[in-house]
Design a protein around this motif. Structure first.
Motif, short mmCIF file in Angstrom:
data_model
loop_
_atom_site.label_atom_id
_atom_site.label_comp_id
_atom_site.label_asym_id
_atom_site.label_seq_id
_atom_site.Cartn_x
_atom_site.Cartn_y
_atom_site.Cartn_z
N ARG A 69 50.05 24.52 27.20
CA ARG A 69 50.02 23.17 26.68
C ARG A 69 50.82 22.27 27.61
N VAL A 91 52.07 9.61 45.67
CA VAL A 91 53.18 8.75 45.28
C VAL A 91 53.27 8.66 43.76
N ARG A 119 54.53 11.79 42.23
CA ARG A 119 55.96 11.95 42.49
C ARG A 119 56.77 11.07 41.55
N LEU A 120 56.33 9.80 41.40
CA LEU A 120 57.08 8.90 40.53
C LEU A 120 57.08 9.43 39.10
N ALA A 152 67.02 15.23 32.59
CA ALA A 152 68.45 15.13 32.90
C ALA A 152 69.19 14.47 31.75
N ARG A 153 68.51 13.52 31.10
CA ARG A 153 69.16 12.86 29.98
C ARG A 153 69.33 13.82 28.81
N ARG A 154 68.38 14.74 28.70
CA ARG A 154 68.46 15.69 27.60
C ARG A 154 69.52 16.75 27.84
N GLY A 155 69.82 17.03 29.06
CA GLY A 155 70.79 18.07 29.38
C GLY A 155 70.68 18.27 30.86
N GLU A 156 71.50 19.11 31.42
CA GLU A 156 71.50 19.14 32.88
C GLU A 156 70.29 19.84 33.45
N PHE A 180 75.65 14.80 29.67
CA PHE A 180 74.39 14.49 30.34
C PHE A 180 73.39 14.15 29.24
N GLY A 181 72.99 12.88 29.20
CA GLY A 181 72.14 12.47 28.09
C GLY A 181 72.91 12.70 26.81
N GLY A 182 72.31 13.41 25.89
CA GLY A 182 73.01 13.65 24.64
C GLY A 182 73.87 14.90 24.66
N VAL A 183 73.77 15.68 25.73
CA VAL A 183 74.44 16.97 25.72
C VAL A 183 75.84 16.86 26.29
N LEU A 213 60.27 9.48 49.37
CA LEU A 213 59.56 9.98 48.20
C LEU A 213 59.45 11.50 48.21
N LEU A 245 57.56 13.61 49.74
CA LEU A 245 56.22 14.16 49.59
C LEU A 245 55.98 15.23 50.66
#
Lengths: 345, 497, 336
Positions: A15, A327, A330-331, A341-345, B15-18, C118, C120
């Motif tokens: 999935r 491109v 990649r973005l 990264a925001r969720r954890g490292e 990092f974020g919430g962690v 970038l 690539l």
């Protein structure tokens, strides 16, 4: 602990990776809509669809071959050389065996033999490339740049660079048969190839080996996958598909030539990348590749309907699309990484 | 403690919430060898990155050499005398020793041109500091792992370091190399340099460090003087679990040998090796890196072919020409480097678990039987208690111990008669190590023949039913673990009494 | 310090040996190899691939690959040529070189941006930009063979000396462009060996993460590298058309393969980190001698492409095999 384990989902149904397919579908829709709006009287016609169905199978089939090799972490830049060499061998055999104006029942067995010879040539070309890559450990880019030169060179050598025309009429007649007055034979061959290879990749042992080998060849060695044999078989398959493409090209042009289809090499790589095959190996699906083939064909047929646009703009557009797709991908993956990264490292 | 080199207080980092670090304190004195211990994911790496200026802490402060910072840049950290030696040593394999030593210095000085005479003098000075004898013109890729580490250390010392952080410095070293590393660390200490030694191996912590700090889930759970710490407390602090002492009497061999090796030799690797292995046995093979231990088991598994000698499986001569042959004969091999040799990291857990048994899970035409694949995966996830909710996730999302279990599952799913494990618990945290040892014993008691190759001597002593010591490609002696000790094994391995 | 072991582990001595043996063979068969005009002809054929190989080698050393440099060379020289023709430029050839180098720089910067910033994959990027540049040239500029401005024609006629073969009544001129090649090689040598930028190219090819930590500005170095390749390609473009005295937009087609093969043949490690200018030059020399001497050793022209293919395969095969076997022998060394 026991409870958690019981919730483990049925594995092997992937999935989450299908955003790429959704993107491709959107792209296909946009390109189609654009062409349909800009050139309604030309683009959305049975004649146009008929001609598109005759054009894409030859490079589409090669693109599927290239995709297979890219999944293993390699690349096959020798597909066009293989296609032309196979077709030329078949043509040579037809010239030698079938007298001009021979009746169909006399020509048919030799035509079948010529087709078999072409397919065998494709297999042999692929096996040689696979051998260079797996046994002699030549990087796939270099090995297949070399085989491309070699096969094209042999084709030039045995034909003195001249086109091989004047094939038995029966060949192009069979090659250009239309089923239900709509579907050319080449289109049906493409469908069979695409569905067959897609099924092979998703549901066979060999398919899973390809993905795993492309991910980590050392781990594949230690898991007993038999790397040499898998690689050789993959490049043989790519060679076989190339020879099929060569036979289709020969039927469409009613001749064979060492330097037909030169831009197809780049186009095949472009299609594979556009279709979501990871250039470093291990990931990608044939459905995506097929959608990418359609997108390109719509684009190129559509562009042909603008008289003031030179044919060479196709190179610009293909190069441009390839880079934009890279491109864009990649973005997107950078965004996904940032989210992770925001969720954890 | 004379004076403080480094002091951290209340360091927090999310990092974020962690929340990776939840208010960590750390204090290191001048000339102190301090150990930072913790399981994978305990926040050790994040803490190192805070000290070296790579990460900026969300809260708390850092005091280095009497100056207090709330944030720090990597350049500041280096100029304050903090150096990190990474696990991969951060060297350039394609360049010479000289350039590896000099380039960082030259870059710090913002030089635009390369002066080879200056580079050579920097390099000679660097190696002279630790009396490291090496050809400055050799390319680093031709050096051993231990020498590469020495290069990283001498490079770090060039910058007038006051604190050297070593991230798992022993993970790729042999016992002997660890010994010389430790004496080097002691030598640096005598020059007043502090060492922050990051490890999760308790023996090393006891041997080398004076004080320790243990992290668990981003928090300080224990700190103090190493002399007041014992194995049990250490393991408890690291994992938060209580372990019963490992006392194990292996059952003896049962019945006829399943694997017989007679006089196999491979030029340049090992020679004249013979042994038998019976079901229920756990054979421990130990020896230094380069003793031929890995090459020997790789021959058994069909990666290389011996020049001479015979191998018998179940009393019948066996030609093992490829890994496939070995698998057909019922052998399984867990390679020493899990990340590069064992796993397909970005691929799913289930694919990693079944990849070696697809022959059994597909029909006559080579197509997969999906139900069988799913059942096999689920069965082994359960039996090995691999901690995952979704086997379609990439295997790299698992912890080291669980990853190792996935490699094991791959072989156990086969009809296995001999399982070879090379460094079975290398880089695995204590909890999983305990689980894997227990699993090996269970498998042996169920009649599997097991070979473990390891230079973790306590592990070999605790698990093996007999031990063979290899040195310079030959068997030196066979020992009974009940009547031998680590020091005997160590002496036999090195050939130094 | 060069020990015997290190000397023979390198590929330069072997390529040199191959060149010597091949030259002697051709000399024995045709008697025409060591003649002044043949050597000058070889040098002449050597200039363009030699110039291109410098940048190509650096890219491979840095761990990448570039297949677009021939398209860059063609487009840069073509635009320059057209602008100069239309403006009726009568001045010095320096401006032509500067303009072409400038266009090359722009195209190289596009590659550099995509690759350095970038991140690539280099092969796919340069396949794409190569197609883009070729398409622009034939599409937007509807390029076809064209005249060149007088300055370039004059530049093409500058001759250092003339070698005469009295046996065959042939003479060959040594073009002045060989000085450009020599100059560029010298600059490249200084760059690679004596600047931190040059060492950075090797460092990135060895271990990119380590290079970053050591304080190399990896992005800037890569950006510089691909720009440099573009500049070199632009210069090559003008050298080429000055020697041919007309601007053929398809003159570079397919040459990228020969150049890459020669660079690898010369011992540049395909995975990056290792490679020398000496080896590269020897590799190009071997390829050129082979290509130009096929007729001398009696191979018909129609088979020359097959022959090139075979050389690429054998050459890269030998190099790959050599790398694999040195790895193996190193393993053996460590064990004992």
């Amino acid at each position: 602990m026991k409870n958690e384990q019981a919730e483990v989902a049925l594995p092997l149904i992937r999935r989450g990776r299908d955003q790429n397919l959704a993107r491709l579908l959107v792209m296909l829709g946009v390109v189609f809509a654009l062409m349909a709006v800009l050139r309604p009287e030309q683009f959305v016609t049975p004649a146009n669809f008929g001609s598109m169905m005759r054009q894409f199978p030859e490079y589409g089939i090669m693109a599927i071959g290239v995709s297979l090799t890219m999944i293993t972490g390699g690349i096959d830049l020798g597909v066009v050389g293989t296609a032309n060499l196979s077709a030329i061998l078949a043509a040579k055999l037809m010239f030698a065996a079938v007298p001009r104006g021979a009746p169909p029942e006399q020509a048919l067995p030799y035509l079948a033999l010529a087709v078999l010879v072409a397919l065998a040539c494709g297999l042999a070309c692929g096996a040689f490339a696979g051998l260079l890559i797996s046994r002699f450990e030549i990087p796939a880019i270099l090995a297949t740049l070399g085989t491309q030169q070699l096969y094209t060179g042999i084709a030039i050598g045995i034909t003195n660079g001249r086109p091989q025309s004047g094939l038995p009429l029966l060949y192009s007649k069979i090659g250009n048969t239309e089923f239900f007055g709509l579907f050319p034979l080449s289109f049906l061959v493409f469908l069979v190839v695409a569905v067959g290879i897609a099924f092979l990749l998703s549901s066979s042992r060999f398919g899973m080996y390809l993905y795993m080998l492309g991910t980590n060849s050392k781990a594949a060695l230690y898991a007993g996958l038999g790397n040499t044999s898998i690689l050789i078989r993959t490049y043989m398959l790519s060679g076989l598909l190339s020879s099929v493409a060569g036979l289709i090209m020969m039927a469409r042009a009613n001749s064979a030539k060492a330097e037909y289809g030169a831009p197809y090499t780049l186009q095949c790589v472009l299609i594979a990348v556009l279709g979501g095959i990871d250039p470093s190996g291990g990931f990608g699906k044939i459905v995506g590749v097929t959608l990418a083939i359609f997108i390109l064909q719509f684009l190129s047929s559509g562009l042909n309907m603008f008289n003031n646009i030179s044919n060479f703009y196709r190179d610009v557009i293909w190069g441009g699309v390839l880079i934009l797709v890279l491109v864009f991908n990649r973005l997107l993956s950078q965004r996904a990484e940032r989210r992770a990264a925001r969720r954890g490292e | 403690m004379a004076s403080t080199v480094l002091k951290l207080e209340g360091i927090e980092k999310s990092f974020g919430g962690v929340r990776a670090l939840k208010g960590v304190d750390l204090e290191i004195g001048a000339g102190e060898i301090h150990c930072l211990a913790g399981e994978n994911g305990s926040g050790k790496s994040t803490l190192i990155k805070v000290i070296s200026g790579v990460h900026e802490p969300d809260a708390g402060w850092i005091e280095i050499g009497g100056r207090r910072f709330t944030q720090l840049s990597p350049i500041e950290a280096i100029s304050l005398g903090v150096q990190v030696i990474y696990q991969d040593f951060s060297v350039f394999p394609n360049l010479t020793v000289m350039e590896n030593l000099a380039l960082n210095m030259e870059l710090m000085d913002k030089r635009a041109f390369m002066n080879y005479r200056r580079a050579r003098s920097i390099a000679s000075r660097a190696v002279a500091q630790i009396g490291f004898d090496v050809d400055l013109d050799e390319r680093v890729e031709n050096l051993s792992v231990a020498d590469r580490q020495l290069i990283a250390i001498s490079r770090a010392l060039l910058q007038n370091s006051k604190l050297i952080i070593m991230d798992e410095p022993t993970s790729a070293l042999t016992k002997k190399e660890v010994k010389s590393l430790f004496s080097l660390i002691k030598e640096l200490q005598s020059r007043g340099i502090s060492i922050l030694f990051v490890s999760h191996k308790l023996d090393e912590v006891f041997e080398i460090s004076e004080r320790y700090t243990i992290l668990r889930s981003g928090e300080n759970v224990a700190k103090g003087s190493t002399t007041e710490l014992d194995h049990r407390a250490f393991a408890f602090h690291m994992t938060g679990r209580e372990f019963s002492a490992e006392s194990y009497r292996p059952a003896g061999p049962r019945g006829e040998p399943i694997l017989s090796v007679r006089g196999v030799s491979l030029r340049g690797c090992y020679s004249g090796i013979s042994f038998d292995l019976a079901p229920g046995e756990i054979l421990g093979i130990t020896g230094l890196l380069g003793s031929g231990r890995t090459e020997l088991v790789e021959t058994l598994f069909g990666i290389t072919q011996p020049d001479s000698g015979t191998i018998e499986v179940r009393g019948l001569p066996a030609k093992i020409r490829s890994v496939k042959d070995a698998i057909r004969k019922g052998l399984g091999y867990v390679p020493s480097d899990r990340l590069t040799e064992g796993l397909f990291l970005p691929q799913a857990i289930d694919r990693n678990a079944v990849i070696a048994v697809l022959d059994r899970l597909s029909n006559g035409f080579g197509f997969l039987r999906r139900k069988a694949v799913a059942e096999t995966t689920l069965r082994w996830i359960r039996e090995l208690s691999i901690a995952t909710k979704d086997p379609s996730l990439p295997v790299r999302t698992l912890s080291g111990g669980n990853q190792q279990k996935v490699v094991l599952a791959r072989w156990l799913a086969n009809d296995l008669s001999v399982l070879i494990l090379n460094g079975p618990t290398m880089g695995v945290d204590i909890g999983s190590k305990y689980d894997i040892h227990a699993l090996m014993r269970k498998l042996a008691s169920e009649g599997l023949a097991i070979i473990i190759v390891s230079d973790d001597l306590p592990e070999v002593l605790a698990c093996a039913s007999r031990i063979i010591v290899m040195r310079e490609g030959a068997f030196v002696r066979e020992l009974d673990p009940a009547s031998t000790t680590e020091s005997v094994l160590g002496e036999l391995s090195t050939g130094v009494a | 310090m060069i020990t015997a072991r290190r000397f023979f582990a390198r590929s330069e001595p072997w390529v040199l040996a191959a060149i010597v043996i091949l030259s002697l063979l051709i000399q024995a068969r045709s008697g025409q190899f060591f003649t002044g005009n043949n050597l000058v002809d070889l040098a002449r054929a050597f200039i363009v691939p030699g110039l291109l190989s410098i940048g190509c080698m650096m890219v491979i050393v840095s761990g990448g690959i570039d297949v677009s440099f021939t398209a860059v060379a063609a487009l840069a020289m073509y635009i320059t040529d057209k602008i100069l023709l239309q403006s009726g430029y009568e001045g010095n050839v320096i401006l032509a070189y500067a303009m072409s180098a400038g266009f090359g720089l722009l195209m190289g910067a596009l590659n550099g941006f995509l690759i350095a910033f970038l991140r690539l994959p280099t092969l796919v990027v340069t396949l794409g930009t190569g197609s883009l540049f070729t398409g622009l040239m034939f599409g937007a500029f509807s390029a076809s063979a064209s005249d060149v401005p007088p300055a370039i024609v004059a530049h093409g006629k500058e001759t250092l000396f003339t070698a005469v073969n009295s046996d065959l009544g042939l003479s060959s001129n040594m073009p002045s462009q060989i000085l450009i090649l020599v100059g560029m090689l010298f600059l490249a040598f200084l760059l690679l060996r004596y600047t931190m930028l040059g060492r950075g190219i090797y460092a990135i090819g060895g271990d990119e993460a380590a290079a970053e930590r050591a304080g190399f500005n990896v992005r800037a170095i890569k950006m510089f590298l691909y720009c440099l390749v573009g500049v070199l390609a632009g210069i090559t473009g003008i050298s080429r058309i000055s020697m041919m005295a007309y601007a053929d937009p398809s003159t570079f087609q397919g040459m990228e393969l020969t150049v890459i093969a020669a660079v690898v043949l010369g011992g540049t490690r395909v995975t990056g980190g290792l490679g020398t200018l000496t080896g590269t030059i020897l590799g190009i020399a071997l390829m050129m001698i082979l290509a130009n001497s096929l007729i001398l050793i009696g191979i018909p022209t129609y088979w020359s492409r097959a022959f090139t293919g075979a050389v690429i395969i054998i050459g890269t095969g030998v190099t790959a095999h050599q790398i694999a076997s040195t790895h193996r022998s190193q393993r053996d060394l460590k064990k004992t």
